[in-house]
Structures are given as C-alpha cells and as structure tokens.
Write a protein that holds these residues in place. Structure first.
Motif, PDB file in Angstrom:
ATOM      1  N   SER A 212       0.825  -1.210   0.000  1.00  0.00           N
ATOM      2  CA  SER A 212       0.000   0.000   0.000  1.00  0.00           C
ATOM      3  C   SER A 212       0.857   1.257   0.000  1.00  0.00           C
ATOM      4  O   SER A 212       0.566   2.244  -0.689  1.00  0.00           O
ATOM      5  N   ALA A 213       1.943   1.220   0.781  1.00  0.00           N
ATOM      6  CA  ALA A 213       2.846   2.378   0.826  1.00  0.00           C
ATOM      7  C   ALA A 213       3.484   2.634  -0.532  1.00  0.00           C
ATOM      8  O   ALA A 213       3.658   3.783  -0.958  1.00  0.00           O
ATOM      9  N   ILE A 214       3.821   1.562  -1.232  1.00  0.00           N
ATOM     10  CA  ILE A 214       4.418   1.720  -2.555  1.00  0.00           C
ATOM     11  C   ILE A 214       3.415   2.348  -3.515  1.00  0.00           C
ATOM     12  O   ILE A 214       3.766   3.195  -4.351  1.00  0.00           O
ATOM     13  N   ARG A 215       2.140   1.938  -3.426  1.00  0.00           N
ATOM     14  CA  ARG A 215       1.115   2.543  -4.282  1.00  0.00           C
ATOM     15  C   ARG A 215       0.987   4.034  -3.982  1.00  0.00           C
ATOM     16  O   ARG A 215       0.785   4.854  -4.890  1.00  0.00           O
ATOM     17  N   LYS A 216       1.125   4.386  -2.706  1.00  0.00           N
ATOM     18  CA  LYS A 216       1.077   5.807  -2.363  1.00  0.00           C
ATOM     19  C   LYS A 216       2.266   6.563  -2.952  1.00  0.00           C
ATOM     20  O   LYS A 216       2.139   7.697  -3.420  1.00  0.00           O
ATOM     21  N   LEU A 217       3.438   5.913  -2.916  1.00  0.00           N
ATOM     22  CA  LEU A 217       4.614   6.545  -3.521  1.00  0.00           C
ATOM     23  C   LEU A 217       4.442   6.707  -5.030  1.00  0.00           C
ATOM     24  O   LEU A 217       4.865   7.710  -5.616  1.00  0.00           O
ATOM     25  N   LYS A 218       3.803   5.736  -5.662  1.00  0.00           N
ATOM     26  CA  LYS A 218       3.544   5.837  -7.093  1.00  0.00           C
ATOM     27  C   LYS A 218       2.618   7.020  -7.399  1.00  0.00           C
ATOM     28  O   LYS A 218       2.843   7.788  -8.344  1.00  0.00           O
ATOM     29  N   THR A 219       1.588   7.163  -6.573  1.00  0.00           N
ATOM     30  CA  THR A 219       0.683   8.304  -6.751  1.00  0.00           C
ATOM     31  C   THR A 219       1.424   9.617  -6.572  1.00  0.00           C
ATOM     32  O   THR A 219       1.237  10.575  -7.333  1.00  0.00           O
ATOM     33  N   ALA A 220       2.283   9.653  -5.544  1.00  0.00           N
ATOM     34  CA  ALA A 220       3.057  10.877  -5.303  1.00  0.00           C
ATOM     35  C   ALA A 220       3.974  11.194  -6.481  1.00  0.00           C
ATOM     36  O   ALA A 220       4.175  12.363  -6.838  1.00  0.00           O
ATOM     37  N   THR A 221       4.533  10.132  -7.099  1.00  0.00           N
ATOM     38  CA  THR A 221       5.403  10.355  -8.256  1.00  0.00           C
ATOM     39  C   THR A 221       4.656  11.060  -9.373  1.00  0.00           C
ATOM     40  O   THR A 221       5.141  12.031  -9.965  1.00  0.00           O
ATOM     41  N   HIS A 222       3.439  10.583  -9.676  1.00  0.00           N
ATOM     42  CA  HIS A 222       2.643  11.193 -10.741  1.00  0.00           C
ATOM     43  C   HIS A 222       2.227  12.614 -10.379  1.00  0.00           C
ATOM     44  O   HIS A 222       2.256  13.506 -11.229  1.00  0.00           O
ATOM     45  N   ARG A 223       1.841  12.812  -9.135  1.00  0.00           N
ATOM     46  CA  ARG A 223       1.419  14.158  -8.713  1.00  0.00           C
ATOM     47  C   ARG A 223       2.572  15.156  -8.847  1.00  0.00           C
ATOM     48  O   ARG A 223       2.403  16.274  -9.344  1.00  0.00           O
ATOM     49  N   ILE A 224       3.747  14.766  -8.370  1.00  0.00           N
ATOM     50  CA  ILE A 224       4.902  15.672  -8.426  1.00  0.00           C
ATOM     51  C   ILE A 224       5.351  15.866  -9.866  1.00  0.00           C
ATOM     52  O   ILE A 224       5.769  16.964 -10.255  1.00  0.00           O
ATOM     53  N   ALA A 225       5.250  14.810 -10.696  1.00  0.00           N
ATOM     54  CA  ALA A 225       5.590  14.955 -12.112  1.00  0.00           C
ATOM     55  C   ALA A 225       4.668  15.945 -12.809  1.00  0.00           C
ATOM     56  O   ALA A 225       5.061  16.602 -13.773  1.00  0.00           O
ATOM     57  N   GLU A 226       3.439  16.082 -12.303  1.00  0.00           N
ATOM     58  CA  GLU A 226       2.483  17.045 -12.859  1.00  0.00           C
ATOM     59  C   GLU A 226       2.642  18.435 -12.258  1.00  0.00           C
ATOM     60  O   GLU A 226       1.911  19.353 -12.629  1.00  0.00           O
ATOM     61  N   GLY A 227       3.568  18.604 -11.321  1.00  0.00           N
ATOM     62  CA  GLY A 227       3.832  19.921 -10.754  1.00  0.00           C
ATOM     63  C   GLY A 227       3.263  20.152  -9.378  1.00  0.00           C
ATOM     64  O   GLY A 227       3.385  21.254  -8.836  1.00  0.00           O
ATOM     65  N   GLU A 228       2.637  19.136  -8.760  1.00  0.00           N
ATOM     66  CA  GLU A 228       2.064  19.307  -7.422  1.00  0.00           C
ATOM     67  C   GLU A 228       3.136  18.958  -6.383  1.00  0.00           C
ATOM     68  O   GLU A 228       3.112  17.922  -5.729  1.00  0.00           O
ATOM     69  N   PHE A 229       4.076  19.880  -6.206  1.00  0.00           N
ATOM     70  CA  PHE A 229       5.249  19.604  -5.379  1.00  0.00           C
ATOM     71  C   PHE A 229       4.923  19.532  -3.892  1.00  0.00           C
ATOM     72  O   PHE A 229       5.709  19.009  -3.112  1.00  0.00           O
ATOM     73  N   ASP A 230       3.804  20.082  -3.454  1.00  0.00           N
ATOM     74  CA  ASP A 230       3.439  20.067  -2.039  1.00  0.00           C
ATOM     75  C   ASP A 230       2.643  18.820  -1.650  1.00  0.00           C
ATOM     76  O   ASP A 230       2.162  18.723  -0.522  1.00  0.00           O
ATOM     77  N   TYR A 231       2.494  17.888  -2.579  1.00  0.00           N
ATOM     78  CA  TYR A 231       1.711  16.684  -2.278  1.00  0.00           C
ATOM     79  C   TYR A 231       2.422  15.831  -1.227  1.00  0.00           C
ATOM     80  O   TYR A 231       3.617  15.582  -1.301  1.00  0.00           O
ATOM     81  N   ASP A 232       1.667  15.394  -0.215  1.00  0.00           N
ATOM     82  CA  ASP A 232       2.206  14.577   0.879  1.00  0.00           C
ATOM     83  C   ASP A 232       1.741  13.135   0.708  1.00  0.00           C
ATOM     84  O   ASP A 232       0.530  12.872   0.730  1.00  0.00           O
ATOM     85  N   PRO A 233       2.648  12.163   0.519  1.00  0.00           N
ATOM     86  CA  PRO A 233       2.218  10.769   0.345  1.00  0.00           C
ATOM     87  C   PRO A 233       1.626  10.141   1.605  1.00  0.00           C
ATOM     88  O   PRO A 233       1.015   9.079   1.544  1.00  0.00           O
ATOM     89  N   GLN A 234       1.804  10.784   2.779  1.00  0.00           N
ATOM     90  CA  GLN A 234       1.209  10.320   4.046  1.00  0.00           C
ATOM     91  C   GLN A 234       1.624   8.881   4.376  1.00  0.00           C
ATOM     92  O   GLN A 234       0.791   8.025   4.676  1.00  0.00           O
ATOM     93  N   ILE A 235       2.912   8.635   4.337  1.00  0.00           N
ATOM     94  CA  ILE A 235       3.465   7.335   4.723  1.00  0.00           C
ATOM     95  C   ILE A 235       4.203   7.528   6.041  1.00  0.00           C
ATOM     96  O   ILE A 235       5.115   8.352   6.129  1.00  0.00           O
TER      97      ILE A 235
END
Length: 447
Positions: A212-235
């Motif tokens: 589950s944590a890895i899936r959260k990191l994957k989501t964070a990767t896409h968010r940050i790649a789109e420019g959402e640098f303040d996104y918190d993966p909450q792990i």
C-alpha cells in the motif's frame, strides 16, 4: 538424533529464507534509492543548466539584439535629420543629429563591452567614416551628400548582418538547450522507470501494508511529475519505506525551489516575467482550448512618477501587481496566469469564460484605491500638473488602468510574438479612452 538434526536444518533453512528476503529488500531499495538519486541528480543538473541558459539569453543575447535594433533606429533618425538639414538649413537638425550620434556611440560601446564579436569593430569603423562624411555635409550645405548616404547604407547593412548572425547564434543556443533538455528528460525517465520496476519486484516479498505504501509513492510520483510539489504521500516513518517517503518529499521541495529559481520573476512584484509569459502563451497556442490574453497598462503613470518620485511610482506598480494578482486569483479560476512584463505593464492569461469578471474587478478596485496615493489637493482637483514626454506642461487626470483583451481561438495566432504585437496595438486604442476600462478584440479567422 536424526529428528533433531532435521529440525535444526529446517530452522536454518527458514532463517536463510527470511534473511534472503531481507537482503532482497535491502538490495531492491538500495537500487531504487540509487536510481532515484541519479534521476534527481540529472534533473537538478538539467534544470540548473537550462536556468543558466535562460539567464544568459535574457541578460545578454536579448539585450544585444535589442541594442542592435536601437542602433538601426538611431542611424535612420540621423539620416532623416541630415536630410532635413540639407532641405531647411536649420542648425536645430544638426543638434538633433549630434544627439543621436552620441546615443549611437554609447550603445555601440556598451555592446562591445558585453560581447566580443568580430563584426563590431567593422561596424565601428564604418560609423566613424559616416561621422566624418556628416561633418562635411553639416559644414557646407552645398557639398555632395552622396558619400555620407553611401556610408550610411553600408552601416545599416552591417547592422542588419550582425542582427542576422546574432539571431542564428541565439537559435543555435536554444536548439542546444532543447537537446540537453530532451536528453536529461529521457535519462531521468529511464532511471525513474527502472527504480519503479525494482520497487514493484520488492513489493512481491513484503506485506500488504508495504504494498500500500508503494502505491502511495507511485501516486506521489505522478502528482509531483504534474507539478504538485506540495503533495504529501502520508506514509508514516519507522521503516525503510517511511525513510524513502521522507527523502522523496525533500526531493520534491528541492525541485520546487529549482523551478522557482528558473522563473524570471520581477524583483518588485515577484510575478513571472517575459520568458514565463512567452512559455505559457506558446503552451496555450498548442492546446485546443480558447483563452483570453489581457494586457494591462497604467495611464498617466509618467506624470505621477515625475510629481511624486520613483519610490511612490514603484509602490504603485507593486500595488497594481497585488490588485491584479488577487482579483485574478479570485475570479480567474485555477488555471489563470499573471505575469509582469516590466514597468507598469502586466499580462494575464485566462479562460475565455471569466475575463470580463476579472477585468471589471481589477478596474473597479484600482479606481477605489488609487485616490489614496495622491495628495488631498490633487485628489480633490482630480488631476495633476506636469510635463508630457515632449516637455510640454499640461494637466493629467488621476491615474487609471487600461486593459487590452484578446480572445484567442485555435489557429488565430501563430506565435506569442504575434499576440504581444496585437495586444500592444489594442492597448494604444484603449489608452485614449477616458477612465479605467478594457477593450475586447475578437479576431475572426478567415482560412
């Protein structure tokens, strides 16, 4: 005894298997961290290189090209004054000629200090000959102006040749920057994707929580790649993945800082400058969605600046930037863009649906707040006295704001330069209208 040996063998086998998984996890995360750091390193190196190139272009190349245009305008003006002198014989045109000549030398000397290119000494020699010929013309009206005109044509040709060569150098520099950007991006993507595959392989050997944590990191990767640098993966911290998430957040913070550094922000308003404006316009031109470009400019700003001083003038430019930013942020939607061209000129890029509300809010608020920045006497009179740009004393109304609006449909404009040129033309039309207002231009495409 045999049973005991078998039990001992089983325990050792389980211990080895468990240790082997741990080792695999360590190797997997170490490899993923290595690839992530490598990707980050290449990304940072690419951003720093592009930022350095952008600063060099903005501070040197664009200024140099602009100075070449100023040289051309100065020389054309000198030709014009010389011609008028020959016709009218007034010494006033000789003074104008000499003033423009001093301006030409000042610009040329500044260019020679900025860049050491072989064409400039030749240009300097040509203009020296031109000046020598002009001295004879102004000394004797009856003298033949042909030698002066011939050298003038040669000097203009030399300026145009330098402009062409400088544009080629600039294009070559931009193409090299594009190649480096593409190379950095491809390598970063390869390293990031490789790290992702390793992380997926590791996830097979761990519990559901780690998956589950890895899936959260994957989501964070896409968010940050789109420019959402303040996104918190909450792990949560406490294990290897928690530590990786913390490093990932630090990486995003660093990328955000580097992105902000690359923007040519105005030191007064902190709004993005010309390079960012051109990029957003080019990006919008490539999309299928219509958009509006608003070019805002202050009316009678020079008279205010002359009367109250440049400090008060700077405060007003900063206030104008705040008004435009706050009202555009309030009514312009999440995809609005606010930029500062320089001086008292601002650019807004909005959706086609809400520019009316934004312009109404800006003009209304500006009119409310501008009065407080005049003295009581000037505010009550509704005007100030001052000299216009030609040195003539006249009455200027209180400052207003004019906004030229272009509604851009797909295919109507070919470049950001064309949009800027059209907006400047509309702005001149708006500025002659009394009070704060805006004018909308809707070009009809005929193709």
């Amino acid at each position: 005894m045999n049973a005991t040996n078998g039990s001992t063998t089983t325990i050792k086998s389980k211990s080895y298997t468990r240790l082997s998984i741990i080792r695999k996890i360590i190797v997997g995360y170490s490899a993923m961290a290595l690839f992530s750091i490598a990707a980050l390193g290449f990304s940072i190196n690419g951003l720093v290189s592009l930022h350095r190139t952008a600063k060099e272009i903005a501070r040197t190349d664009l200024v140099f090209i602009s100075n070449l245009q100023r040289l051309r305008e100065s020389l054309v003006a000198q030709e014009r004054y010389a011609g008028k002198f020959l016709i009218l014989g007034s010494s006033e045109f000789r003074d104008f000629f000499n003033s423009r000549s001093q301006e030409f030398w000042k610009i040329l000397n500044a260019m020679q200090r900025e860049k050491n290119i072989p064409e400039l000494p030749s240009l300097s020699a040509l203009y020296t000959k031109y000046q020598a010929a002009s001295i004879e013309v102004f000394a004797n009206k009856e003298s033949d102006p042909q030698p002066m005109q011939k050298v003038g044509v040669q000097t203009l040709a030399a300026i145009d040749a330098i402009s062409v060569n400088e544009q080629k150098r600039l294009n070559s520099k931009l193409e090299d920057a594009d190649r480096r950007e593409e190379s950095t991006l491809n390598l970063t993507l390869i390293l990031s994707f490789t790290g992702f595959l390793l992380a997926t392989a590791v996830a097979v050997f761990v519990t559901y929580s780690i998956s589950s944590a890895i899936r959260k990191l994957k989501t964070a990767t896409h968010r940050i790649a789109e420019g959402e640098f303040d996104y918190d993966p909450q792990i949560p911290e406490g294990d290897e993945i928690g530590d990786l998430a913390r490093d990932f957040t630090h990486m995003a913070v660093r990328l955000k800082e580097l992105e902000q550094m690359s923007l040519d922000a105005s030191p007064l308003t902190r709004l993005p400058g010309n390079i960012a404006i051109e990029r957003i316009l080019n990006k919008r031109l490539l999309s299928d969605e219509p958009f509006a470009v608003c070019y805002a400019d202050l009316d009678n700003f020079k008279a205010y600046n002359d009367r109250y001083g440049y400090i008060k003038g700077s405060e007003l430019i900063k206030l104008t930037g705040e008004i435009i930013y706050e009202e555009a942020s309030k009514y312009g939607g999440v995809d609005c863009f606010i930029g500062h061209v320089g001086g008292d000129d601002f650019v807004l890029v909005l959706s086609e649906d809400n520019f009316d509300q934004v312009c109404d809010a800006i003009t209304a608020r500006f009119d409310r707040e501008i009065v407080a920045h005049y003295s009581t006497e000037d505010a009550e009179r509704g005007a100030i006295e001052g000299k216009d740009r030609y040195g003539v004393q006249r009455i200027f109304p209180l400052m207003t704001i004019s906004i030229a609006v272009l509604v851009c449909q797909q295919g109507e404009y070919d470049s950001a330069v064309e949009i800027a040129r059209t907006a400047a033309q509309i702005k001149d039309h708006v500025k002659v209208q009394p009070g704060s207002n805006y004018f909308v231009n809707r070009r009809k495409l005929n193709r």
